[in-house]
Design a protein around this motif. Structure first.
Motif, PDB file in Angstrom:
ATOM      1  N   ALA A 169       7.549   9.389  -1.518  1.00 45.89           N
ATOM      2  CA  ALA A 169       7.591  10.626  -2.315  1.00 45.89           C
ATOM      3  C   ALA A 169       6.535  11.620  -1.895  1.00 45.89           C
ATOM      4  O   ALA A 169       6.697  12.837  -2.078  1.00 45.89           O
ATOM      5  CB  ALA A 169       7.432  10.283  -3.800  1.00 45.89           C
ATOM      6  N   GLU A 170       5.425  11.163  -1.319  1.00 45.75           N
ATOM      7  CA  GLU A 170       4.352  12.061  -0.898  1.00 45.75           C
ATOM      8  C   GLU A 170       4.454  12.424   0.575  1.00 45.75           C
ATOM      9  O   GLU A 170       3.530  13.039   1.113  1.00 45.75           O
ATOM     10  CB  GLU A 170       2.997  11.399  -1.169  1.00 45.75           C
ATOM     11  N   GLY A 171       5.548  12.052   1.243  1.00 45.13           N
ATOM     12  CA  GLY A 171       5.745  12.414   2.635  1.00 45.13           C
ATOM     13  C   GLY A 171       5.061  11.507   3.626  1.00 45.13           C
ATOM     14  O   GLY A 171       4.978  11.845   4.812  1.00 45.13           O
ATOM     15  N   ARG A 172       4.545  10.385   3.154  1.00 49.70           N
ATOM     16  CA  ARG A 172       3.887   9.447   4.064  1.00 49.70           C
ATOM     17  C   ARG A 172       4.908   8.466   4.624  1.00 49.70           C
ATOM     18  O   ARG A 172       5.911   8.127   3.980  1.00 49.70           O
ATOM     19  CB  ARG A 172       2.770   8.712   3.331  1.00 49.70           C
ATOM     20  N   ALA A 173       4.625   7.979   5.834  1.00 43.23           N
ATOM     21  CA  ALA A 173       5.547   7.068   6.504  1.00 43.23           C
ATOM     22  C   ALA A 173       5.566   5.721   5.799  1.00 43.23           C
ATOM     23  O   ALA A 173       4.527   5.189   5.394  1.00 43.23           O
ATOM     24  CB  ALA A 173       5.149   6.895   7.967  1.00 43.23           C
ATOM     25  N   VAL A 174       6.748   5.174   5.662  1.00 44.16           N
ATOM     26  CA  VAL A 174       6.941   3.853   5.072  1.00 44.16           C
ATOM     27  C   VAL A 174       7.061   2.832   6.206  1.00 44.16           C
ATOM     28  O   VAL A 174       7.852   3.012   7.134  1.00 44.16           O
ATOM     29  CB  VAL A 174       8.188   3.813   4.183  1.00 44.16           C
ATOM     30  N   GLY A 175       6.264   1.773   6.132  1.00 41.40           N
ATOM     31  CA  GLY A 175       6.316   0.731   7.150  1.00 41.40           C
ATOM     32  C   GLY A 175       6.621  -0.623   6.546  1.00 41.40           C
ATOM     33  O   GLY A 175       7.164  -0.733   5.438  1.00 41.40           O
ATOM     34  N   VAL A 176       6.264  -1.678   7.275  1.00 44.18           N
ATOM     35  CA  VAL A 176       6.470  -3.060   6.842  1.00 44.18           C
ATOM     36  C   VAL A 176       5.119  -3.745   6.870  1.00 44.18           C
ATOM     37  O   VAL A 176       4.396  -3.687   7.872  1.00 44.18           O
ATOM     38  CB  VAL A 176       7.488  -3.787   7.752  1.00 44.18           C
ATOM     39  N   ASP A 177       4.768  -4.409   5.750  1.00 35.86           N
ATOM     40  CA  ASP A 177       3.459  -5.047   5.666  1.00 35.86           C
ATOM     41  C   ASP A 177       3.502  -6.479   6.180  1.00 35.86           C
ATOM     42  O   ASP A 177       4.527  -6.939   6.722  1.00 35.86           O
ATOM     43  CB  ASP A 177       2.937  -4.995   4.233  1.00 35.86           C
TER      44      ASP A 177
END
Length: 564
Positions: free
Chosen positions: A484-492
């Motif tokens: 929602a804040e425009g940050r990249a979503v990754g995998v932890d």
């Protein structure tokens, strides 16, 4: 009950060891093929070929063979005479065998090598005496009546086989003759001093007619029964074949069933046993056809024209036997000795025109690959590698074959554009969607291997098990998955998304809908020993209904396909 017929058994001791050495010798030698093809005549008594005519035949004496053992499941299944002299026996575990013989050389046992290397030996035997049954590689049987009449007796017939064995590089081969197959197999393993045995020559053991029962009587009962059944008989006090044969047949059948009846008939040297009669194998016909050119042919069109008659003869010979060819191997040899070999498949059956076309395409590819001088092709050999009954390839009542007009026009276009100019797609094995597609040239059979790496049957851990996207991108499209804040979503580290996905950007596409649903990412780990990074696949759906299949690799997202 009929008496068993006189049977001759030909045995090569330690054949798996000989097969291994011949296979190694053939691998070390230059790969040369014998050009002459023996015509398939009706079986008869004729002069057999010598050892020099059969590739892979070694004339090294068995005394020169070092201690060797073949292993299966870490146990010895065969060993050489030198290994047995050091205490190695069949059935020993690998470490125990090596402790008894520190110089022991071990190899894995390959039954396919045993059969392949014995094939030319039994073919040579069949040219000398027809009607041979292959019991197993290294051991074969035949009825002795015909050879005895031809050579003037059982002993001369055995001598003729041993002379051929010596020419084939098998000086320690042995021959046993007795009433019935079981008694002959026991006779060939007997020594010259065994009671009931006549040894007119060093490697010949003959049981006189009518003497098989007396010869078998002192042998242990384990010779005629399985290990478990033999232990049962020994526990009941029946330790020899003579003791088993002395029991009433009806009582043995009622007490022990079919297994006991078979062992009893073997022990009593009676006929009508399922393994007592020799069943000669059908003679192997040589269906390969070849042609030699002098001077060499340097163009593909000239080669195709010269091979047209050869292809007609090849197909006509199969048609005369009511067979069709669905796979064939073409070997092209040039004037400098380079052989270009390839196997071709056909979805229906080869015709003469199809065969000529394959020769043309293979010759064209050979010219591109060799990249060296030479006057051209000097030898062509065509071998059918898979045949089928012609009746199985006839069209159905309602013409179930592909449209002949479509096949004709596509084949004409393929002859102009080349082998890979026209084709279809095939579903193969793979994890990513792009890896599951394979281009198949027209008039080429699809992959038949099940369980291979190219098989679509799998298993393929990490592959997509549900519905597949209707559109698959040839090259995965770079994508961005944002929160929602425009940050990249990754995998932890726990194989979970680092944030809730809200926006998806795929290449140059403008996607205004937000992410509505998504799956848990699942790992796709392969070839970690080669340093291949771990990939994670993810399915998500936008508000408008479009769904996408993504994968995450090296901190970047890629789109594999789209569900329309």
């Amino acid at each position: 009950m009929t008496a068993p017929s006189r049977t001759l058994v030909f045995w090569v001791p330690d054949w798996p060891i000989h097969a291994l050495l011949r296979d190694q010798e053939a691998a070390d030698e230059p790969q040369e093929r014998v050009v002459a093809t023996r015509a398939a005549e009706s079986p008869g008594i004729s002069e057999a070929p010598g050892a020099a005519e059969i590739p892979g035949i070694s004339e090294a004496p068995d005394a020169a063979i070092p201690p060797i053992a073949l292993l299966a499941q870490h146990r010895v299944v065969a060993c050489s005479a030198a290994a047995r002299a050091e205490g190695v026996r069949t059935g020993l575990r690998e470490r125990e065998a090596q402790s008894r013989c520190p110089t022991l050389v071990v190899h894995p046992h390959d039954p396919e090598v045993d059969g392949r290397r014995f094939a030319p030996v039994i073919a040579a035997l069949e040219q000398l005496i027809p009607g041979i049954e292959l019991r197993r590689p290294g051991l074969c049987a035949m009825r002795v009546r015909g050879p005895a009449r031809y050579y003037g007796g059982e002993e001369p017939a055995a001598a003729a086989l041993l002379r051929l064995a010596a020419e084939l590089g098998l000086p320690l081969a042995r021959v046993g003759i007795a009433d019935g197959l079981f008694a002959a197999e026991q006779a060939v393993r007997a020594t010259a001093t065994t009671p009931g045995i006549e040894a007119p020559a060093e490697a010949v053991r003959i049981v006189p007619p009518g003497g098989s029962a007396a010869f078998l009587s002192p042998l242990p009962v384990s010779r005629a029964a399985s290990a478990g059944f033999a232990d049962l008989l020994v526990g009941l006090g029946i330790r020899t074949l003579g003791a088993l044969a002395a029991l009433p047949e009806d009582a043995v059948q009622q007490r022990f069933g079919a297994e006991g009846l078979t062992a009893h008939r073997r022990a009593a040297a009676l006929g009508q046993d399922r393994g007592a009669e020799v069943r000669p194998r059908d003679p192997v016909r040589e269906r390969a056809i070849e042609l030699t050119f002098e001077p060499p042919i340097d163009t593909t069109e000239q080669l195709a024209f010269a091979c047209a008659t050869l292809a007609e003869r090849f197909i006509s010979a199969l048609t005369a036997d009511r067979l069709v060819c669905t796979a064939l191997r073409i070997e092209l040899t040039d004037d400098v000795g380079l052989r270009h070999e390839r196997e071709w498949l056909h979805p229906h059956r080869f015709t003469a025109a199809d065969t000529v076309g394959r020769i043309r395409w293979q010759a064209a590819s050979a010219v591109r690959e060799t990249e060296r001088g030479g006057a051209g092709i000097t030898h062509v050999r065509i071998t059918p590698t898979h045949t089928d009954r012609a009746a199985a390839h006839e069209p159905g009542l309602w013409s179930t074959e592909p449209d002949t007009r479509v096949h004709h026009h596509l084949s004409r276009a393929q002859s102009t554009l080349g082998h890979t100019g026209v084709g279809t797609m095939e579903l193969t094995g793979g994890r990513l969607l792009g890896d599951r597609q394979r281009f198949v040239p027209w008039s080429t059979a699809r992959s038949r291997e099940r369980g291979s790496r190219a098989s679509a049957a799998g298993p393929w851990p990490g592959s997509l098990s549900g519905a597949t996207p209707s559109r698959v991108f040839p090259s995965p499209l770079p994508s961005e998955l944002l929160d929602a804040e425009g940050r990249a979503v990754g995998v932890d580290e726990d194989d979970l998304l680092t944030a809730t996905p809200v926006r998806l950007r795929v290449g140059d596409l403008s996607l205004t809908e937000t992410v509505q649903e998504w799956s848990l990412p699942w790992a796709l780990r392969e070839r970690w020993w080669q340093g291949t990074p771990t990939r994670f696949r993810l399915q998500l759906q936008l508000e408008g209904g479009d769904a996408w299949l993504l994968f995450h690799e090296s901190a970047r997202w890629f789109a594999e396909g789209r569900y329309d």
